[in-house]
Design a protein around this motif. Structure first.
Motif, PDB file in Angstrom:
ATOM      1  N   ASP A  72       0.809  -1.215   0.000  1.00 29.38           N
ATOM      2  CA  ASP A  72       0.000   0.000   0.000  1.00 29.38           C
ATOM      3  C   ASP A  72       0.844   1.268   0.000  1.00 29.38           C
ATOM      4  O   ASP A  72       0.354   2.348  -0.313  1.00 29.38           O
ATOM      5  CB  ASP A  72      -0.945   0.024   1.208  1.00 29.38           C
ATOM      6  CG  ASP A  72      -2.097  -0.955   1.038  1.00 29.38           C
ATOM      7  OD1 ASP A  72      -2.433  -1.272  -0.113  1.00 29.38           O
ATOM      8  OD2 ASP A  72      -2.647  -1.407   2.053  1.00 29.38           O
ATOM      9  N   ARG A  74       2.224   3.201   2.334  1.00 33.32           N
ATOM     10  CA  ARG A  74       1.825   4.288   3.227  1.00 33.32           C
ATOM     11  C   ARG A  74       2.616   4.195   4.526  1.00 33.32           C
ATOM     12  O   ARG A  74       3.186   3.160   4.862  1.00 33.32           O
ATOM     13  CB  ARG A  74       0.332   4.210   3.539  1.00 33.32           C
ATOM     14  CG  ARG A  74      -0.092   2.940   4.240  1.00 33.32           C
ATOM     15  CD  ARG A  74      -1.528   3.005   4.751  1.00 33.32           C
ATOM     16  NE  ARG A  74      -1.939   1.768   5.404  1.00 33.32           N
ATOM     17  CZ  ARG A  74      -1.608   1.439   6.642  1.00 33.32           C
ATOM     18  NH1 ARG A  74      -0.850   2.245   7.378  1.00 33.32           N
ATOM     19  NH2 ARG A  74      -2.017   0.286   7.176  1.00 33.32           N
ATOM     20  N   ALA A  75       2.634   5.295   5.249  1.00 32.53           N
ATOM     21  CA  ALA A  75       3.345   5.328   6.526  1.00 32.53           C
ATOM     22  C   ALA A  75       2.624   4.445   7.550  1.00 32.53           C
ATOM     23  O   ALA A  75       1.406   4.237   7.470  1.00 32.53           O
ATOM     24  CB  ALA A  75       3.431   6.767   7.032  1.00 32.53           C
ATOM     25  N   TYR A  76       3.374   3.937   8.517  1.00 36.81           N
ATOM     26  CA  TYR A  76       2.761   3.182   9.611  1.00 36.81           C
ATOM     27  C   TYR A  76       1.959   4.156  10.475  1.00 36.81           C
ATOM     28  O   TYR A  76       2.404   5.270  10.751  1.00 36.81           O
ATOM     29  CB  TYR A  76       3.838   2.501  10.462  1.00 36.81           C
ATOM     30  CG  TYR A  76       4.642   1.489   9.683  1.00 36.81           C
ATOM     31  CD1 TYR A  76       4.128   0.229   9.404  1.00 36.81           C
ATOM     32  CD2 TYR A  76       5.910   1.808   9.206  1.00 36.81           C
ATOM     33  CE1 TYR A  76       4.856  -0.705   8.677  1.00 36.81           C
ATOM     34  CE2 TYR A  76       6.651   0.882   8.475  1.00 36.81           C
ATOM     35  CZ  TYR A  76       6.121  -0.366   8.214  1.00 36.81           C
ATOM     36  OH  TYR A  76       6.847  -1.273   7.482  1.00 36.81           O
ATOM     37  N   ARG A  77       0.784   3.741  10.888  1.00 38.01           N
ATOM     38  CA  ARG A  77      -0.055   4.646  11.675  1.00 38.01           C
ATOM     39  C   ARG A  77       0.527   4.876  13.062  1.00 38.01           C
ATOM     40  O   ARG A  77       0.388   5.954  13.629  1.00 38.01           O
ATOM     41  CB  ARG A  77      -1.474   4.077  11.786  1.00 38.01           C
ATOM     42  CG  ARG A  77      -2.263   4.203  10.499  1.00 38.01           C
ATOM     43  CD  ARG A  77      -3.593   3.481  10.575  1.00 38.01           C
ATOM     44  NE  ARG A  77      -3.424   2.033  10.654  1.00 38.01           N
ATOM     45  CZ  ARG A  77      -4.397   1.155  10.505  1.00 38.01           C
ATOM     46  NH1 ARG A  77      -5.626   1.581  10.284  1.00 38.01           N
ATOM     47  NH2 ARG A  77      -4.171  -0.136  10.575  1.00 38.01           N
ATOM     48  N   ASN A  78       1.158   3.855  13.626  1.00 40.69           N
ATOM     49  CA  ASN A  78       1.770   3.991  14.947  1.00 40.69           C
ATOM     50  C   ASN A  78       2.891   2.969  15.085  1.00 40.69           C
ATOM     51  O   ASN A  78       3.099   2.130  14.205  1.00 40.69           O
ATOM     52  CB  ASN A  78       0.711   3.795  16.046  1.00 40.69           C
ATOM     53  CG  ASN A  78      -0.142   2.556  15.806  1.00 40.69           C
ATOM     54  OD1 ASN A  78       0.382   1.451  15.615  1.00 40.69           O
ATOM     55  ND2 ASN A  78      -1.467   2.728  15.788  1.00 40.69           N
ATOM     56  N   GLU A  81       1.952  -0.735  14.822  1.00 37.36           N
ATOM     57  CA  GLU A  81       1.775  -1.263  13.473  1.00 37.36           C
ATOM     58  C   GLU A  81       3.112  -1.633  12.860  1.00 37.36           C
ATOM     59  O   GLU A  81       3.226  -2.661  12.171  1.00 37.36           O
ATOM     60  CB  GLU A  81       1.060  -0.232  12.603  1.00 37.36           C
ATOM     61  CG  GLU A  81       0.598  -0.782  11.259  1.00 37.36           C
ATOM     62  CD  GLU A  81      -0.298   0.188  10.499  1.00 37.36           C
ATOM     63  OE1 GLU A  81      -1.535   0.002  10.530  1.00 37.36           O
ATOM     64  OE2 GLU A  81       0.237   1.127   9.885  1.00 37.36           O
ATOM     65  N   PRO A 140       6.330   5.972  11.807  1.00 28.82           N
ATOM     66  CA  PRO A 140       5.013   6.010  12.459  1.00 28.82           C
ATOM     67  C   PRO A 140       4.445   7.417  12.564  1.00 28.82           C
ATOM     68  O   PRO A 140       5.084   8.329  13.095  1.00 28.82           O
ATOM     69  CB  PRO A 140       5.292   5.413  13.842  1.00 28.82           C
ATOM     70  CG  PRO A 140       6.469   4.507  13.619  1.00 28.82           C
ATOM     71  CD  PRO A 140       7.319   5.213  12.603  1.00 28.82           C
ATOM     72  N   MET A 141       3.224   7.589  12.073  1.00 21.84           N
ATOM     73  CA  MET A 141       2.610   8.910  12.023  1.00 21.84           C
ATOM     74  C   MET A 141       2.310   9.471  13.406  1.00 21.84           C
ATOM     75  O   MET A 141       2.384  10.682  13.622  1.00 21.84           O
ATOM     76  CB  MET A 141       1.315   8.851  11.197  1.00 21.84           C
ATOM     77  CG  MET A 141       1.539   8.612   9.716  1.00 21.84           C
ATOM     78  SD  MET A 141       0.005   8.739   8.743  1.00 21.84           S
ATOM     79  CE  MET A 141      -0.911   7.304   9.345  1.00 21.84           C
ATOM     80  N   ASP A 142       1.954   8.600  14.369  1.00 25.70           N
ATOM     81  CA  ASP A 142       1.599   9.110  15.696  1.00 25.70           C
ATOM     82  C   ASP A 142       2.783   9.796  16.369  1.00 25.70           C
ATOM     83  O   ASP A 142       2.626  10.831  17.022  1.00 25.70           O
ATOM     84  CB  ASP A 142       1.035   7.991  16.579  1.00 25.70           C
ATOM     85  CG  ASP A 142       2.041   6.879  16.861  1.00 25.70           C
ATOM     86  OD1 ASP A 142       2.969   6.689  16.039  1.00 25.70           O
ATOM     87  OD2 ASP A 142       1.898   6.199  17.896  1.00 25.70           O
ATOM     88  N   GLN A 151       5.748  14.755   7.021  1.00 28.58           N
ATOM     89  CA  GLN A 151       6.525  13.944   6.092  1.00 28.58           C
ATOM     90  C   GLN A 151       7.429  14.826   5.233  1.00 28.58           C
ATOM     91  O   GLN A 151       8.542  14.439   4.873  1.00 28.58           O
ATOM     92  CB  GLN A 151       5.588  13.113   5.212  1.00 28.58           C
ATOM     93  CG  GLN A 151       4.834  12.028   5.970  1.00 28.58           C
ATOM     94  CD  GLN A 151       4.104  11.073   5.049  1.00 28.58           C
ATOM     95  OE1 GLN A 151       3.952  11.326   3.862  1.00 28.58           O
ATOM     96  NE2 GLN A 151       3.635   9.964   5.605  1.00 28.58           N
TER      97      GLN A 151
END
Length: 222
Positions: A72, A74-78, A81, A140-142, A151
């Motif tokens: 996918d 995309r960045a890891y949500r946290n 993940e 991780p975005m968080d 980003q």
């Protein structure tokens, strides 16, 4: 097989192509465990290894499934993940390695789980400068949001304190899992440059790593 799966993401331009390749390996593993491997060199060797060492099918499937999710882009949500991804790829590979060595022990599996998670986190950190040059960030975005880092900050190679704080937090999580020679060396080097992940010294491979491994093996200090 591991290298083939690892290279799929970087070698495709469309997700559909990646999904087709993942499906090939999923079916290949199913056929291998039915004693009918496809006529492909890697699959043939894998079938022989499965027969010889009675390897667990579940670990192969976890690696394939997790690699497929990772297409996918995309960045890891946290951080959790990211750890899940590491557990189902890096740790799963270590479980298979233990089985090939004839080691089936809950304590060894526990250590492999921690090593795999730490390795996955460190790999994510080490790959960040490379990914940034391709306009991609997977951290991780968080944790990024916690420090007010976007980003775009990584893509531009910014080195402000809040950017370094993101790296510090993520590196600390890897350190919690395990202080292991190859991984801990990188984490120590990150600390030496005040968590500036873009520092040139972090892009160099350790030529002394084989010597460090030998010394620690000799001293039994892993």
């Amino acid at each position: 097989m591991w290298n083939w799966l690892r290279q799929i993401k970087d070698s495709i331009t469309q997700k559909t192509t990646g999904l087709m390749r993942m499906q090939f390996w999923r079916e290949a593993v199913e056929d291998i465990y039915c004693d009918n491997p496809p006529h492909q060199p890697v699959a043939t060797e894998l079938w022989r290894a499965v027969k010889r060492h009675n390897l667990t099918k579940m670990w192969f499937m976890k690696i394939i499934d997790e690699r497929e999710k990772n297409l996918d882009d995309r960045a890891y949500r946290n951080i959790q993940e990211l750890e899940t991804y590491a557990e189902n790829t890096q740790s799963a590979l270590l479980y298979l390695t233990l089985e090939m060595l004839g080691v089936r022990d809950i304590h060894a599996d526990h250590a492999a789980s921690h090593i795999g998670k730490a390795q996955g986190i460190v790999t994510c950190l080490r790959a960040t400068p490379y990914h940034s040059t391709r306009q991609k960030v997977f951290l991780p975005m968080d944790i990024c949001m916690l420090h007010g880092v976007s980003q775009e900050d990584f893509i531009r190679g910014k080195q402000e304190k809040n950017v370094r704080d993101v790296i510090y937090n993520i590196a600390s999580q890897a350190h919690i899992h395990l202080e292991h020679v190859a991984l801990d060396d990188y984490l120590c080097n990150v600390r030496k440059v005040d968590f500036n992940i873009f520092h040139p010294s972090l892009q160099k491979k350790s030529t002394l790593l084989p010597l460090h491994l030998y010394i620690r093996s000799w001293k039994k200090t892993y």
